[in-house]
Scaffold this motif. Sequence first.
Motif, short mmCIF file in Angstrom:
data_model
loop_
_atom_site.label_atom_id
_atom_site.label_comp_id
_atom_site.label_asym_id
_atom_site.label_seq_id
_atom_site.Cartn_x
_atom_site.Cartn_y
_atom_site.Cartn_z
N ILE A 47 0.06 -10.78 -9.32
CA ILE A 47 1.18 -11.14 -8.44
C ILE A 47 0.70 -11.55 -7.27
O ILE A 47 0.07 -11.30 -6.38
CB ILE A 47 1.96 -9.83 -8.18
N PRO A 48 1.46 -12.95 -6.77
CA PRO A 48 1.17 -13.21 -5.43
C PRO A 48 1.28 -12.54 -4.64
O PRO A 48 2.45 -11.72 -4.40
CB PRO A 48 2.18 -14.69 -5.42
N VAL A 61 8.92 -7.82 -4.88
CA VAL A 61 8.98 -7.52 -6.33
C VAL A 61 9.40 -5.99 -6.78
O VAL A 61 9.76 -5.55 -7.69
CB VAL A 61 8.10 -8.27 -7.29
N TYR A 86 15.68 -8.55 -7.99
CA TYR A 86 14.66 -9.41 -7.60
C TYR A 86 13.36 -9.70 -8.81
O TYR A 86 12.91 -8.45 -9.14
CB TYR A 86 14.03 -9.48 -6.08
N GLY A 87 12.85 -10.73 -9.03
CA GLY A 87 11.92 -10.72 -10.27
C GLY A 87 11.86 -12.07 -10.58
O GLY A 87 12.28 -13.07 -10.12
N SER A 88 10.72 -12.35 -11.66
CA SER A 88 10.55 -13.48 -12.11
C SER A 88 10.94 -13.86 -13.39
O SER A 88 10.52 -14.89 -14.09
CB SER A 88 8.89 -13.84 -12.24
N GLU A 145 4.69 -12.10 -2.64
CA GLU A 145 5.69 -11.59 -3.47
C GLU A 145 5.60 -10.13 -3.85
O GLU A 145 6.64 -9.37 -4.34
CB GLU A 145 5.66 -12.23 -4.82
N ILE A 202 -1.51 -11.69 -15.48
CA ILE A 202 -1.87 -12.75 -14.11
C ILE A 202 -1.71 -12.38 -12.71
O ILE A 202 -1.92 -13.23 -11.90
CB ILE A 202 -0.78 -14.05 -14.44
#
Lengths: 459, 459
Positions: free
Chosen positions: B76-77, B84, B90-92, B80, B74
């Motif tokens: 990465i914005p 990241v 730090y992460g999703s 971000e 998908i």
Amino acid sequence: REKFRGLSPAEFFYKNREIAGFSNPVRALYQTIRELVENALDATETHGILPEIKVNIKPLENDHVFVRVEDNGIGIPPTEIPIVFGRVFYGSKYQLRQTRGVFGLGVKMAVLYAQITTGKPLKVVSTQNKSKYEYEFEIQIDIAHNMPIIKNMAIREKTFPHGTIVELITEGNWTLARRKIESYLERTAMIAPYATIVLEELDSKKEYRRVSKVLPPPPETGKYHPKGADLELVKNMIRRSKKSLTLMKFLMENFDGVGKKTAENFLTWAGFDPETKLSKLTLQDIEILVRKMKEYEKWRRPKPITLSPVGESLLKQGVKRILNPSYVTAVTRPPSSFGGNPFIVEVALAYGGNVPQSDTPTLYRFANRIPLLYDEGADVSRKVISSIDWSIYKVKFPAPLAIVTHICSTKIPFKGVGKEAIAEVPEVEKELEIAIREAARRLRRHLSKLEKLYEVKRR
Amino acid sequence: REKFRGLSPAEFFYKNREIAGFSNPVRALYQTIRELVENALDATETHGILPEIKVNIKPLENDHVFVRVEDNGIGIPPTEIPIVFGRVFYGSKYQLRQTRGVFGLGVKMAVLYAQITTGKPLKVVSTQNKSKYEYEFEIQIDIAHNMPIIKNMAIREKTFPHGTIVELITEGNWTLARRKIESYLERTAMIAPYATIVLEELDSKKEYRRVSKVLPPPPETGKYHPKGADLELVKNMIRRSKKSLTLMKFLMENFDGVGKKTAENFLTWAGFDPETKLSKLTLQDIEILVRKMKEYEKWRRPKPITLSPVGESLLKQGVKRILNPSYVTAVTRPPSSFGGNPFIVEVALAYGGNVPQSDTPTLYRFANRIPLLYDEGADVSRKVISSIDWSIYKVKFPAPLAIVTHICSTKIPFKGVGKEAIAEVPEVEKELEIAIREAARRLRRHLSKLEKLYEVKRR
Ligand SMILES: Nc1ncnc2c1ncn2[C@@H]1O[C@H](COP(=O)(O)OP(=O)(O)OP(=O)(O)O)[C@@H](O)[C@H]1O
Ligand SMILES: Nc1ncnc2c1ncn2[C@@H]1O[C@H](COP(=O)(O)OP(=O)(O)OP(=O)(O)O)[C@@H](O)[C@H]1O
Ligand SMILES: [Mg+2]
Ligand SMILES: [Mg+2]
């Protein structure tokens, strides 16, 4: 669709506390005790103080356990007390010097676990020799911000010369953790025969009075060895140095065992003019420099001043005190190193007397004087011992044989922050084998003597 | 006398990188590949995308290795991307949902290791489906501050629909790491038969083309289960809730599987009026509430919507693809839980055909679809398999027997942040044994059939 966020170090270890050994109430109680005791021993030994450590453990209702550890160590400066107990990745053991503590995490895990299971804060009283006062704090952790929360504070005239008292109430399974904790303290008494350790429980009191007034010489803080250099380290060192410094002086001032001759020889070999000013170095120069530092074979071996082995005499005293064998021998190897980190392997072997019979040698593992009780199957010491054919040393199983292994280093290759198993570093593995076989050879001579005496007696 | 300091999370893992699996150039190269591939698979599977993953590994001079991993995930914005890749913790993936990633640390270790060994930054290009542009960054880590350093940045019109390309140059021992890395990718193809994985090396190209277009249903983000509650969690939930909320509504809204009836029954049992407003609760009330939540035996079992097992059909396809056995069977157990965390155990058993003969079953371990290749001796799956007497299932060693174990959970009990061995959680151990014995019984039936056929043939 993905939700991005960061965690503070306290949040991370709150969510992943099993990684630090706080996986369940049995293990967490054990880990709590050892984190406090290891801090107490660092605060005494490393500073030339004969340790007096009092441990109180009292089970309360609802699976809560009261824990209190008191030491006669150097105490903690009052301005540092809240942060050392309330901030993950903060401490005084980030230097190149052999200590039990290394991560700046241990006591915070204990504070955290108590906080999330009982809601009770840590209570600490500490005083330093030079101070007229003792300082008392009640501390919790602001997990989201990785900062201490001071719930209470008091300053009083001191009631003891120097030391620290730590109290907390945490969830724990005392019934199941008890034997492991008692074993941990007993083994601490084995490796530190100069320490007096008292364990007071609800219904009993066990005292390991010291059997020696001799402390091994404490370690000194040292410099990095060029073999272990990396780009980040060297770039930071250059950044902190005077721009007018020559490459040669830079190496001599910043690294362990680099004299004028060594620096010149290395730099010439690496293709640098030793008189080059730091300001003249490009990024590419620094990359080449660091790569050459790692490749160079003629560095002097790392100095062991940063280490503090127990020594053969104290090792034997500690083993005799706890295992009461009929035969004991100890081997302290000369200093060695891996990747620029100095280390020393020590081994003690105990046979007969009160050493229990077993099908394989009973193994007592230590690293920087910390007893390791879990994950033996993943540890390098167990691997080496299992690879030895003991019959060639006249040992027939079941046998009353115990082996003590002790690894000292400024960089113990722990497999995890819970400090239980040690990774298989080839240099360490080799030293362990040499030391164990040397002790085994001595055992064989002893057993041969006994055989001969027995033969003579029989006739 | 003691020097107090704090470390940023990046500093901590820089100093202690071996704890994250970056102990030497062999292990570090392996870990780098797996961190990138695991991120790529999370970015695809979890979002219903059939993974296309291209891995390029090219050894360069001076023990440097070029690594490139491309995925059709998908993306990465752009806001971000720097964080990241440049900030530890730090992460999703800090949510309650089965993913390979869990720590918010993996790719930062790869960036860090490259930075300190070669000085080269990470290069990343990423684009999301909805965006017209692709974003390219060159990133390093400001270790002292745990923040990204953007060395370079570019925005262009996109050249691919969605996905991410990660490139770095790191120190690595490709010769010694190669077999482990190839094995890792082969096992990934085993557990994910719907994924196409290409490995391009200097002199060869290996392609695992997908053998299935079926993706297991992706996991959903779930709520915490009351069994796993702790004081900090509940206090935070209360803090974020409306003060006028009733205790009953609070439990129903915040916890997994708590309906009106369950909430009422629990609160009454625990001694609370279900209609109590949150604002009326004292600290002591909250402590009692949490303790009762942990004690209560009648919670509904955790919902498995947060999990995504591979399923028996895909498991068999993956095993057939890689091991080419003459017999294969798979068992996906119903959902279970430990401490409020749901988990599912899956086992596949392969026999005969191209399965190599060995003295003990060959074990392929997986956790959340991650292949585990190290520390087998410390892993619970190996423990269970070694405890089984295989002769009762008609298996005589040496035998062509392979066992695949897969544990899915929102909380895999990893022993360390390097994700290699799994701790011995009793509930998981029990499920593993049930699943393995079930597969073994099926094997026994198969071997009996073969025996009978052979008997018939012989006469
Ligand atoms: N009993 C004590 N006496 C003196 N100082 C102490 C004591 N307990 C803790 N400290 C101080 O608090 C600091 C933090 O302790 P903590 O256990 O968290 O980390 P550490 O001991 O440095 O490393 P590790 O995480 O490996 O234990 C120590 O470095 C030390 O400076
Ligand atoms: N190829 C990728 N595609 C999309 N997102 C990515 C990709 N690689 C990394 N990310 C993002 O970067 C974040 C950080 O990755 P990182 O590997 O450091 O941590 P993680 O995967 O969350 O956890 P772990 O440390 O267990 O791997 C991820 O959570 C994800 O949001
Ligand atoms: Mg400590
Ligand atoms: Mg990751």
